[in-house]
Design a protein around this motif. Structure first.
Motif, short mmCIF file in Angstrom:
data_model
loop_
_atom_site.label_atom_id
_atom_site.label_comp_id
_atom_site.label_asym_id
_atom_site.label_seq_id
_atom_site.Cartn_x
_atom_site.Cartn_y
_atom_site.Cartn_z
N VAL A 153 117.42 89.88 4.95
CA VAL A 153 116.63 89.31 3.86
C VAL A 153 115.19 89.80 3.94
CG1 VAL A 153 115.69 87.17 2.89
CG2 VAL A 153 118.10 87.28 3.57
N PHE A 154 114.63 89.86 5.14
CA PHE A 154 113.28 90.39 5.31
C PHE A 154 113.19 91.80 4.74
CE2 PHE A 154 111.70 87.15 8.32
CZ PHE A 154 110.37 87.13 7.96
N GLU A 155 114.15 92.65 5.11
CA GLU A 155 114.12 94.04 4.65
C GLU A 155 114.28 94.14 3.13
OE1 GLU A 155 113.43 96.87 6.32
OE2 GLU A 155 112.96 95.63 8.06
N ILE A 156 115.13 93.30 2.56
CA ILE A 156 115.32 93.29 1.11
C ILE A 156 114.02 92.91 0.40
CG2 ILE A 156 116.46 92.12 -0.82
CD1 ILE A 156 118.96 91.89 0.96
N VAL A 157 113.41 91.82 0.83
CA VAL A 157 112.21 91.32 0.16
C VAL A 157 111.04 92.28 0.33
CG1 VAL A 157 110.51 89.45 0.10
CG2 VAL A 157 112.94 88.92 0.39
N MET A 158 110.84 92.78 1.55
CA MET A 158 109.72 93.69 1.78
C MET A 158 109.89 94.99 1.00
SD MET A 158 108.77 93.19 5.82
CE MET A 158 110.43 93.55 6.41
N THR A 159 111.10 95.52 0.95
CA THR A 159 111.30 96.77 0.22
C THR A 159 111.21 96.55 -1.28
OG1 THR A 159 112.82 97.44 1.99
CG2 THR A 159 112.74 98.83 0.04
N PHE A 160 111.65 95.37 -1.73
CA PHE A 160 111.46 95.03 -3.15
C PHE A 160 109.98 95.12 -3.50
CE2 PHE A 160 110.46 92.21 -6.60
CZ PHE A 160 111.48 92.41 -7.52
N GLY A 161 109.12 94.52 -2.67
CA GLY A 161 107.69 94.57 -2.94
C GLY A 161 107.14 95.98 -2.92
N LEU A 162 107.64 96.80 -2.01
CA LEU A 162 107.20 98.19 -1.93
C LEU A 162 107.58 98.97 -3.17
CD1 LEU A 162 106.26 100.84 -0.65
CD2 LEU A 162 108.39 100.87 0.67
N ALA A 199 107.37 91.34 13.25
CA ALA A 199 107.80 90.56 14.41
C ALA A 199 109.21 90.00 14.25
CB ALA A 199 106.82 89.40 14.64
N PHE A 200 109.83 90.24 13.10
CA PHE A 200 111.16 89.70 12.85
C PHE A 200 112.22 90.80 12.76
CE2 PHE A 200 108.04 86.72 11.21
CZ PHE A 200 108.45 85.53 11.80
N SER A 201 112.06 91.71 11.79
CA SER A 201 113.06 92.77 11.62
C SER A 201 112.54 94.13 12.05
CB SER A 201 113.48 92.85 10.15
OG SER A 201 112.42 93.35 9.35
N GLY A 202 111.25 94.22 12.36
CA GLY A 202 110.64 95.51 12.64
C GLY A 202 109.97 96.12 11.43
N ALA A 203 110.29 95.58 10.23
CA ALA A 203 109.67 96.02 8.97
C ALA A 203 109.82 97.51 8.74
CB ALA A 203 108.20 95.60 8.92
N GLY A 233 116.92 96.08 -1.87
CA GLY A 233 115.60 95.72 -2.37
C GLY A 233 115.02 96.74 -3.32
N GLY A 234 115.16 98.04 -2.96
CA GLY A 234 114.65 99.09 -3.82
C GLY A 234 115.38 99.18 -5.14
N GLY A 235 116.71 99.03 -5.08
CA GLY A 235 117.50 99.07 -6.31
C GLY A 235 117.17 97.93 -7.24
N LEU A 236 117.01 96.73 -6.69
CA LEU A 236 116.65 95.56 -7.50
C LEU A 236 115.28 95.74 -8.15
CD1 LEU A 236 117.86 92.59 -5.26
CD2 LEU A 236 118.78 93.26 -7.49
N ALA A 237 114.33 96.23 -7.39
CA ALA A 237 112.98 96.43 -7.92
C ALA A 237 112.99 97.45 -9.06
CB ALA A 237 112.03 96.88 -6.82
N GLY A 238 113.71 98.55 -8.86
CA GLY A 238 113.78 99.57 -9.91
C GLY A 238 114.43 99.05 -11.17
#
Length: 253
Positions: A153-162, A199-203, A233-238
Motif C-alpha cells: 500500500v505504501f508503494e502504491i500510494v507513493m507512486t500514485f503521488g509521483l 522507514a516502512f517499505s524502503g520507498a 499506483g502509476g497506472g491509477l494515476a495515469g
C-alpha cells in the motif's frame, strides 16, 4: 460520453515497430532513458553506500533517511531534466506505464523504455560494486514489523503521488509555465515520499531502482512488491488524471 473503459482503450496504441523502435529518434530516447536511469541509481544507491561507510551502518538512522531523501530528490531532478527534451524524462517503469495507460506513449516504445531503464539501473549498480571494491548494493526490503501488504500500500500510494505529479507538471497540455519546474517538482515528491515511507517499505516507487540492486546482490526477497506497487499506483494515476483532468482525442506520443 463513452464509458470510462472505452475512453482508455481509445487512448492506448501498440505502435509501429519501424517508428517506435528502430527510428533514430526512438533509439535516442532509449539511450536517454538508459543514461538518466544510470545517473539516478548511481547517485541514489551510491549515497546510501557512502553514508553507511562513513557512519558505520548509519544509513538506517533518521539522518540516513534524510540523506537518502535529499540524494534521490536531487539526482532525480537532474535525471529528469537532462532527458526531458529527448525521451520525456521518465526514468521509471511506473511513469512509463502510467503514460501508456493514459495514451501518452505506445506499448512498443514503452517496453523499450522499461528495458533501457532496467539496464541503466543494473549497470549503475555494477559500477558501484566495482568502484567501491566489491561493496554490495543494498536491495530494498520491508522493515521489521511491517507486513508485505502494508508495504504494498505504501508503494502504491507513493507512486500514485509521483506519477500524478508527472502528469500535472509535465504531461498535461494546460501545464503552461509550471512545466519549467517539472523536474524539480518530481524530485521533490520523491524526496518527500522517502521521508514518509522509507522507514516502512524502503520507498522505491520505481521498479528499476529495486531491480538493479537485486540483480547485483542477488537478493529477491519480496521483490514483487517493488513491481506491483509502483505499477498499480502509476497506472491509477495515469488513468485518473487523463480521464478527469485532460479532455482530448489524441494519438499516443
Amino acid at each position: 460520453m463513452p464509458p470510462i473503459h472505452r475512453q482508455l482503450v481509445d487512448r492506448v496504441a501498440i505502435g509501429r515497430y519501424e517508428e517506435e523502435v528502430t527510428h533514430p529518434s526512438a533509439i535516442k530516447s532509449f539511450v536517454a532513458e538508459f543514461i538518466s536511469a544510470l545517473i539516478f541509481v548511481f547517485a541514489g544507491q551510491g549515497s546510501g553506500m557512502a553514508f553507511a561507510k562513513l557512519t558505520d551502518g548509519g544509513a538506517t538512522t533518521p539522518a540516513g533517511l534524510v540523506a537518502a531523501a535529499i540524494a534521490h530528490g536531487l539526482a532525480l531532478f537532474v535525471a529528469v531534466a537532462i532527458s526531458a527534451n529527448i525521451s520525456g524524462g521518465h526514468v521509471n517503469p511506473a511513469v512509463t506505464f502510467g503514460a501508456f495507460v493514459g495514451g501518452n506513449i505506445t506499448l512498443l516504445r514503452g517496453i523499450f523504455y522499461i528495458i533501457a531503464q532496467l539496464l541503466g539501473s543494473v549497470v549503475a549498480c555494477l559500477l558501484l560494486w566495482f568502484s567501491t571494491g566489491g561493496l554490495t548494493t543494498s536491495g530494498f526490503a520491508v522493515s521489521a514489523g511491517v507486513s508485505v501488504w502494508n508495504a504494498l500500500v505504501f508503494e502504491i500510494v507513493m507512486t500514485f503521488g509521483l506519477v500524478y505529479t508527472v502528469y500535472a507538471t509535465a504531461v498535461d497540455p494546460k501545464k503552461g509555465d509550471i512545466g519549467t519546474i517539472a523536474p524539480l517538482a518530481i524530485g521533490l515528491i520523491v524526496g518527500a515520499n522517502i521521508l514518509a515511507g522509507g522507514a516502512f517499505s524502503g520507498a522505491s516507487m520505481n521498479p528499476a531502482v529495486a531491480f538493479g540492486p537485486a540483480v547485483v546482490s542477488w537478493d529477491w526477497g519480496n521483490h514483487w512488491i517493488y513491481w506491483a506497487g509502483p505499477l498499480i499506483g502509476g497506472g491509477l494515476a495515469g488513468a485518473i488524471y487523463e480521464l478527469i483532468f485532460i479532455s482530448r482525442s489524441h494519438e499516443p506520443l
